[in-house]
Every structure is written in structure tokens, then in C-alpha cells.
Design a protein around this motif. Structure first.
Motif, PDB file in Angstrom:
ATOM      1  N   VAL A  81      -5.280 -47.386  65.056  1.00 18.93           N
ATOM      2  CA  VAL A  81      -6.432 -47.339  64.164  1.00 18.93           C
ATOM      3  C   VAL A  81      -7.001 -45.929  64.117  1.00 18.93           C
ATOM      4  O   VAL A  81      -6.739 -45.103  65.001  1.00 18.93           O
ATOM      5  N   SER A  82      -7.783 -45.660  63.083  1.00 15.40           N
ATOM      6  CA  SER A  82      -8.458 -44.359  62.954  1.00 15.40           C
ATOM      7  C   SER A  82      -9.712 -44.547  62.112  1.00 15.40           C
ATOM      8  O   SER A  82      -9.961 -45.634  61.580  1.00 15.40           O
ATOM      9  N   LYS A  97     -15.679 -45.434  58.604  1.00 17.61           N
ATOM     10  CA  LYS A  97     -15.251 -46.802  58.850  1.00 17.61           C
ATOM     11  C   LYS A  97     -13.826 -46.831  59.405  1.00 17.61           C
ATOM     12  O   LYS A  97     -13.020 -45.949  59.119  1.00 17.61           O
ATOM     13  N   ILE A  98     -13.550 -47.876  60.193  1.00 19.02           N
ATOM     14  CA  ILE A  98     -12.250 -47.973  60.864  1.00 19.02           C
ATOM     15  C   ILE A  98     -11.211 -48.568  59.924  1.00 19.02           C
ATOM     16  O   ILE A  98     -11.499 -49.489  59.149  1.00 19.02           O
ATOM     17  N   GLN A  99     -10.005 -48.036  60.007  1.00 24.04           N
ATOM     18  CA  GLN A  99      -8.878 -48.579  59.266  1.00 24.04           C
ATOM     19  C   GLN A  99      -7.688 -48.753  60.210  1.00 24.04           C
ATOM     20  O   GLN A  99      -7.580 -48.068  61.234  1.00 24.04           O
ATOM     21  N   GLU A 130     -17.211 -52.685  60.193  1.00 22.20           N
ATOM     22  CA  GLU A 130     -18.461 -52.617  60.950  1.00 22.20           C
ATOM     23  C   GLU A 130     -18.220 -52.401  62.439  1.00 22.20           C
ATOM     24  O   GLU A 130     -19.163 -52.387  63.226  1.00 22.20           O
ATOM     25  N   ALA A 131     -16.966 -52.253  62.818  1.00 23.58           N
ATOM     26  CA  ALA A 131     -16.636 -52.104  64.247  1.00 23.58           C
ATOM     27  C   ALA A 131     -17.069 -50.740  64.768  1.00 23.58           C
ATOM     28  O   ALA A 131     -17.113 -49.770  64.030  1.00 23.58           O
ATOM     29  N   ASP A 155      -9.958 -48.066  72.397  1.00 28.99           N
ATOM     30  CA  ASP A 155      -9.385 -46.750  72.688  1.00 28.99           C
ATOM     31  C   ASP A 155      -9.992 -45.674  71.793  1.00 28.99           C
ATOM     32  O   ASP A 155     -10.217 -44.537  72.234  1.00 28.99           O
ATOM     33  N   LEU A 156     -10.281 -46.041  70.554  1.00 34.96           N
ATOM     34  CA  LEU A 156     -10.840 -45.073  69.609  1.00 34.96           C
ATOM     35  C   LEU A 156     -12.334 -44.876  69.806  1.00 34.96           C
ATOM     36  O   LEU A 156     -12.840 -43.743  69.762  1.00 34.96           O
ATOM     37  N   THR A 157     -13.071 -45.965  70.059  1.00 36.26           N
ATOM     38  CA  THR A 157     -14.533 -45.907  70.001  1.00 36.26           C
ATOM     39  C   THR A 157     -15.234 -46.135  71.331  1.00 36.26           C
ATOM     40  O   THR A 157     -16.425 -45.832  71.456  1.00 36.26           O
TER      41      THR A 157
END
Length: 722
Positions: A600-601, A607-609, A721-722, A706-708
Motif C-alpha cells: 500500500v501507499s 489517502k491510502i491505495q 479513511e485508514a 507498516d505504512l502508518t
């Protein structure tokens, strides 16, 4: 099997209706296993004492016909079964014709299409059966030419003599082959010599489904057929107190209005059926009905009430232990490094693209059923006593299914069609609207999990406990022991973990509710895996270890290591950077191991994709890699929907979401790139249609962490909304 038993499918299409002579083979059961038998052309008596559960027939033109005892709902059995037969029989796949079997557990054993079991449950028999037919044809040719059988071989529907080059079409050998005794032992091909199996052959049902000739349940018509829709109680257990049908009967085309009951586990669901000359009239008549319901005597649960009870139960409810080892309480109490987390998964509808429907024709003391059915033998066994008939007087025919996911293995909709047909004395097609399909259930049960863990000094798992609160599907059955544990409490968890963990405890606290629940694609694995693999990731982070290395530390079986090694290779796992948005999950479902990595990024708007999904499947022996890829992709998309798009909620005892405007499905522009890899080995065949669903949700939420740095422990959630 008694002497008066029939080989059905209209006596195998009157011994295939292909000709008076056909080489037709089947299995029958003995005390020591299964034996191949020849069905003599034109003679039922020759097989009257044989229980056949698979058939293959070759006619004088060389055309091969087989009966498929399982349904085709998109999972690929209509392609994979002929592909197996064609390989060992040495025929062109286009020369294999497949016919759906009728329901008969006596003839076929279990016919339920579920648990990803079609290939893994029958591939060895199918290989043996087709190899036996090949060897009998080779033997017939050798006898005809007066040469040793060892000098002959089969290829592309012919037997060829090596020395002279003589060639005979299979069809020309049928009459002689029929007279032979099937060999007791035949040699199967080495997988390295496969020419059809493990090749991405195009599906045989694709042309039928694109040119409109494939017959789904809604396509089937019978002479004089009427149409019925049913107004059912929206609270599942309510009774019909009274109804006014005067306005409904005034609708042109409406013939009958009647009260109906159908079995839903240990309860009777009641409704009022409107039967008409056409479906539109039946639907308009239903709108005019005035039904008064008796909804007393049972709980009218809301989603908030259900989850409040489950959250309370995982904390303090009486645990029914399923699997235990060691002293979990002592380790959790004494350990210096412990973790605890609660996870929640939603109720879900099956939401097949083809809503439920079924045709029944009851007359002259017999009943014929047509429909999209996952378990024709189950339907036969259910309908026969309900109508006061013998099982052999109920004929159940399968059509193609527009999706099933477990819902079309249930028996309520054929039950409805049968009782209505008997009452109105005409063939009837019962059709469920989308709203019926989405609100009547049974649903995938919502679940709450409390996971506790302790880490050892070397960063391994010292103790692992999972308490599960939710409805136990088995507790709904008549006479069920409601003090029994849920024996699916560890479904989805690789068994190898249980070999390596020194202390563990898994069990459930069952929830009682009028809401009917049942299997949903991958069954309890679809919910269990979210908790198990999310918590394993949390323990890996607490142990300051790479999530894949942490998992491998607890595996003893090389197959699991191989899947993770392949997953690391294809996803460039070792080259990723910190907080790069990678998540991993590994599950085992229906004897198949699947690992998935999600990347994800953040988009420019923050916003996350989802950028990409990598999936590695080890299903052991397999047939068609393209079918596997399609099933893996479909499973991931379905998991994505349940993770991020839809859920079934309840208010005042009724399902809220009624159609796709509120139960949103992922669209094609929502789907990320999916890269699928299939492991090559000679392990026993596992399932394919379901095992790729469970790993997706935890891999996704682990990637978001891991990303946020944010843990998501409740599904569904909005990705943006994550």
C-alpha cells in the motif's frame, strides 16, 4: 445396493444414447477400496449390484462422455475434470463431453460442491479410470492386430502400433474393448510427461457462457411451468398470523396464493407464496399482499446488541476449549512480554450474482427438480421424506450456477419449490428477488476474537490463546448439543504452528441468536485468519523481528518455508524499506497453503491505495494454472469486498442491507494488480476455490500498519479513511 437399483441419468443416457455399443466404465466400492467395472451396452442387469460413482463412456465415433457428479459455479470443475480424463486417456480435450450427474449419494457418494473438494476428492480415481480405459483400448487393438500389447501406444484418440505404424481410432475398438476385463493395475503418467494437465487450457464452458447456450437455473423452462415468489418473515422466526390475498388475486395472471413453510435448520420459516403465469405477475401480486406477522417469543437483535454480547463473552464467557497444550495461564501470568488484542469481523451475505431459484415438478408420486444446486444428493435426501417419497422418486438435476459460495448448498429454496408444486399440481419455478437473497440469510457469522500471547527470551511464541465469540453453525441443527465446542476454532491457522508452540489454547463462547448463519467462502477461515495473522504480526513487531522471519521461526514443515521464500522473491520483500507499506499473511485452508503480500501507499491527496497483491499458492497436485489464477484473483476480490466495502447489519431483528446500493461490491477500478504464483510439487491435491480468501484482509491491515503505524482490528473499514 439392491438388485432393483438403477443406473440413472436416464440409465446413463440409455447407455449414453450414443450407440448400442459403448465402452462405459465406472467405479464401485468394495471392502478394500474401489474397483473399475465395465457397464455392458444395453444391459442394466449387468450392473444392478454395482455402486458406480464415476462414469466414462467412449462411443464408436471416439467421442468421450463423462458424468460430473459435482456442480459448476465458476470454480472450474467443468474444465478440470475433462482435462484430467483427457490426459490419461490420450484424447483431444475437445473430444471430451461432460454431463452433470443427477443427485444420488448411492451412486456417487458425496456430491456436495464445497470445501474446495471436487478435484482433491476425486483426481486419483479419475486418473485411474481414464488410464484403465486407455489400456483396454490398447489391448483391444493389440488383439485385433495380433501383436504384443507392449508394441502399441495411445495418442490423440488412436492406438498406434510402433512397428508397422498401423493406427486405429478409439471408436473402432470399442466393440472389442467392451468384452475385456479391466486391468487391476495400470501405470499412471509421470507428471513431467503431462501434455494437458498443468497446462493453461481454455475453459470448455467459456463459449457456452458467452454465446448464451449455458443453462443456468433462471434459464430453465418446463412446459406449463408457473412462477412463484414468496413473502417471507423479515425476522426469520416469525409466523404468519393472517393474510389478505384479495388484491393479489386480482392481479392478472395470478393463479394461487398460499401459506408455505420451509426448514431452516431446526426452525420453520413461514411465508406466503404468490403463484402466477409469469414472474412479473407473481411479483406484482406479492406487492398487493397484506400479511400480519406474529413476531413474539424471540429476540429482535440489532448489530450493536450482537457485538456488545460477543465483546462481553470473549472477556468473561464460559470458554468451550477445542485445542489446548501446556499451561497457557501460567506462562501468560509469568511472562515479562505479553500482548493482547481484540479483533472483529462482520456478518456477510453471500450475494451471488444469480439470486436463488429452483424448479420443481411434482406429479404421479414423483418429483423432478432443476436448479443451481451445490448438493443434489442433499436435496434429494431432504425433499423425499418431506413429500413422503422414496429417494429414488426424487430426481435432482443441476444447472450451471451463477455463484454459490456455500449458500446454494442449503436446502430451503428447493424445499419451497417442491411443496408449492405439490400444492398447485404444476411445475413451478420459485424465484428469490435480490432483496430476498440479501435479507433472508443464512449469513456468514460475525465474530469477535480475543488474542493473548507471550514471547520467550529468544523472541519466539511462548504462549498463544484465542477466545472466539460468535454463532456456532452446528448449534442450529436439530438436536444439536449447545455445549459442544466449535471444531473450526483453528480453521485457517497452519497446522505446523501447533507443532511448534509449547503452550496454546483455542476455544469459543457460542452466541445464540435467531439470525441464521452458515458457510461462506472458506467458512470460518475467512474470519479466523484475520485475527490469527494480525496477532502474529503484532507479536513479530513486539519481538522486533521481520514478520516473515518470525513466522518461519515457528514452521517445521518445508512446504511453508518454500511458500514464504517464493513470496519474498516475487515481492522483493528483502529490498523493501522501513514503513514502505508491505504486509504479509499466510494461511492454510482445505489442505492448501497460501501466502499473500499486499503493498500500500499514500496517494497525492494523502489517502491510502493498494498498489499490488502477490499471492503464492501451494495446492499440491493441480490441473490448470489458469483456473487457479482465476480462483485466486476472485477470492482476493471477494475478500477485499468483505474487508473494505460491505457488511450485513441488523436492526430490530431484520437485515438492513437489501441490495447493491447499500451492500456495495468492489468495482473493476477498485481492484489492484494481482500477481499469482503456483508452487510445483507432487503433494496430495488441496483445494483451489477458497483458500486464497483468508490471507488478504490481514495482509492488507498489516501493510497499513507498516505504512502508518496504525493497527486496524475491526472489519470492514474504509480504505480512504485508514
Amino acid at each position: 445396493m439392491t438388485a432393483n437399483s438403477k443406473i440413472s441419468r436416464r440409465n446413463f443416457i440409455r447407455i449414453s444414447s450414443l450407440s448400442s455399443v459403448a465402452l462405459t466404465l465406472g467405479f464401485y466400492k468394495t471392502a478394500t477400496g474401489s474397483v473399475v467395472s465395465v457397464i455392458k451396452p444395453g444391459s442394466e442387469a449387468a450392473v444392478a449390484n454395482v455402486e458406480l460413482n464415476a462414469w466414462i463412456s467412449i462411443d464408436p465415433l471416439g467421442k468421450v462422455t463423462i458424468i460430473n457428479h459435482r456442480s459448476e459455479m465458476g470454480q472450474g470443475s467443468f474444465q478440470s475434470v475433462p482435462q484430467i480424463i483427457a490426459e490419461e486417456l490420450e484424447v483431444n480435450l475437445n473430444d471430451v463431453n461432460i454431463v452433470f450427474a443427477q443427485g444420488s449419494q448411492t451412486l456417487y457418494g458425496s456430491q456436495i460442491t464445497g470445501g474446495s473438494s471436487t478435484i482433491r476428492g476425486s483426481y486419483k480415481k479419475l486418473l485411474h479410470l481414464s488410464a484403465t480405459a486407455r489400456e483396454m483400448l490398447i489391448s483391444a487393438a493389440a488383439k485385433k492386430w495380433n501383436v504384443p500389447q507392449s508394441e502399441c501406444y495411445a495418442e490423440n484418440g488412436h492406438v498406434i502400433h510402433r512397428g508397422s505404424g498401423r493406427k486405429a481410432n478409439y471408436g473402432s475398438l470399442v466393440e472389442e474393448a467392451v468384452k475385456l476385463q479391466p486391468p487391476a493395475n495400470v501405470a499412471l503418467k509421470d507428471p513431467k510427461d503431462y501434455k494437458i494437465i498443468r497446462k493453461p487450457m481454455p475453459r470448455q464452458d467459456t463459449p457456452l457462457k458467452t454465446n448464451g447456450t449455458a443453462i443456468f437455473g433462471l434459464d430453465k423452462r418446463l412446459p406449463g411451468m408457473l412462477y412463484a415468489v414468496v413473502e417471507r418473515n423479515p425476522r426469520f422466526l416469525g409466523k404468519v398470523k393472517s393474510f389478505d390475498d384479495s388484491a393479489a388475486k386480482a392481479v392478472p395472471g395470478v393463479r394461487h396464493v398460499l401459506k408455505v413453510q420451509m426448514n431452516v435448520f431446526s426452525h420453520k420459516r413461514e411465508g406466503v407464496a404468490v403463484v402466477a403465469d409469469n414472474l412479473w405477475a407473481a411479483m406484482q401480486g406479492r406487492k398487493k399482499l397484506k400479511v400480519e406477522w406474529d413476531d413474539a417469543g424471540f429476540d429482535h437483535h440489532s448489530t450493536d446488541q450482537l457485538y456488545a454480547k460477543m465483546r462481553e463473552d470473549v472477556k468473561s464467557g464460559k470458554l468451550l476449549s477445542y485445542k489446548t497444550k501446556g499451561d497457557v495461564d501460567r506462562v501468560l501470568t509469568s511472562s515479562a512480554s505479553t500482548l493482547e488484542a481484540v479483533y472483529e469481523t462482520p456478518y456477510e451475505a453471500h450475494a451471488c450474482m444469480e439470486p436463488l431459484n429452483c424448479i420443481a415438478d411434482f406429479k404421479d408420486g414423483k418429483c423432478v427438480i432443476w436448479g443451481p444446486i451445490q448438493g443434489p444428493d442433499w436435496v434429494q435426501a431432504d425433499v423425499a421424506p418431506m413429500l413422503g417419497l422414496k429417494p429414488e422418486d426424487v430426481t435432482v438435476n443441476m444447472t450451471f450456477l451463477g455463484g454459490g459460495f456455500g449458500r446454494k448448498a442449503f436446502l430451503d429454496y428447493p424445499h419451497e419449490a417442491a411443496v408449492i408444486s405439490k400444492e398447485v399440481k404444476a411445475p413451478v419455478q420459485v424465484v428469490w428477488t435480490r432483496e430476498d437473497d440479501m435479507t433472508q440469510g443464512p449469513f456468514r457469522p460475525g465474530m469477535v476474537y480475543q488474542c493473548k500471547g507471550a514471547l520467550s527470551g529468544n523472541g519466539g511464541i511462548a504462549a498463544f490463546e484465542t477466545r472466539i465469540a460468535g454463532q456456532n453453525m452446528g448449534h442450529q441443527n436439530p438436536g444439536a448439543d449447545r455445549n459442544s465446542y466449535n471444531d473450526s476454532a483453528t480453521e485457517g491457522l497452519p497446522e505446523t504452528y501447533l507443532n511448534s508452540l509449547p503452550n496454546y489454547r483455542f476455544g469459543d463462547v457460542p452466541l445464540e441468536s435467531p439470525v441464521p448463519v452458515m458457510w461462506w467462502r472458506s467458512v470460518y477461515s475467512s474470519t479466523n485468519a484475520f485475527a490469527f495473522e494480525s496477532f502474529l504480526d503484532e507479536m513479530a513487531i513486539a519481538a522486533k523481528k521481520d514478520p516473515i522471519d518470525f513466522r518461519k521461526q515457528h514452521f517445521w514443515d518445508g512446504r511453508y518455508h518454500a511458500v514464504l521464500d517464493k513470496l519474498m522473491e516475487v515481492s522483493n520483500w528483502k529490498q523493501r524499506k522501513a514503513n514502505d507499506g508491505y504486509g504479509i499473511a499466510l494461511t492454510e485452508c482445505f489442505a492448501t497453503i497460501v501466502g499473500e503480500v499486499v503493498k500500500v501507499s499514500r496517494k497525492a491527496d494523502g489517502k491510502i491505495q493498494i498498489d499490488k497483491v502477490w499471492a503464492v499458492m501451494d495446492c499440491g497436485w493441480y490441473v490448470n494454472p489458469d483456473v487457479i489464477r482465476a480462483q485466486v484473483e476472485g477470492s482476493i476480490v471477494m475478500a477485499y469486498g468483505a474487508s473494505n466495502f460491505h457488511a450485513t447489519e441488523f436492526k430490530d431483528g431484520k437485515a438492513v442491507q437489501q441490495n447493491f446500493n447499500t451492500y456495495r461490491m468492489p468495482r473493476i477500478n477498485d481492484i489492484p494488480e494481482i500477481e499469482v504464483h503456483v508452487m510445483d510439487n507432487e503433494e496430495k491435491a488441496g483445494g483451489v476455490g477458497e483458500p486464497s480468501l483468508p490471507p488478504f484482509a490481514p495482509a492488507l491491515t498489516n501493510a497499513i500498519f507498516d505504512l502508518t503505524g496504525k493497527r486496524i482490528r475491526k472489519l470492514p473499514f474504509a480504505l480512504n479513511e485508514a
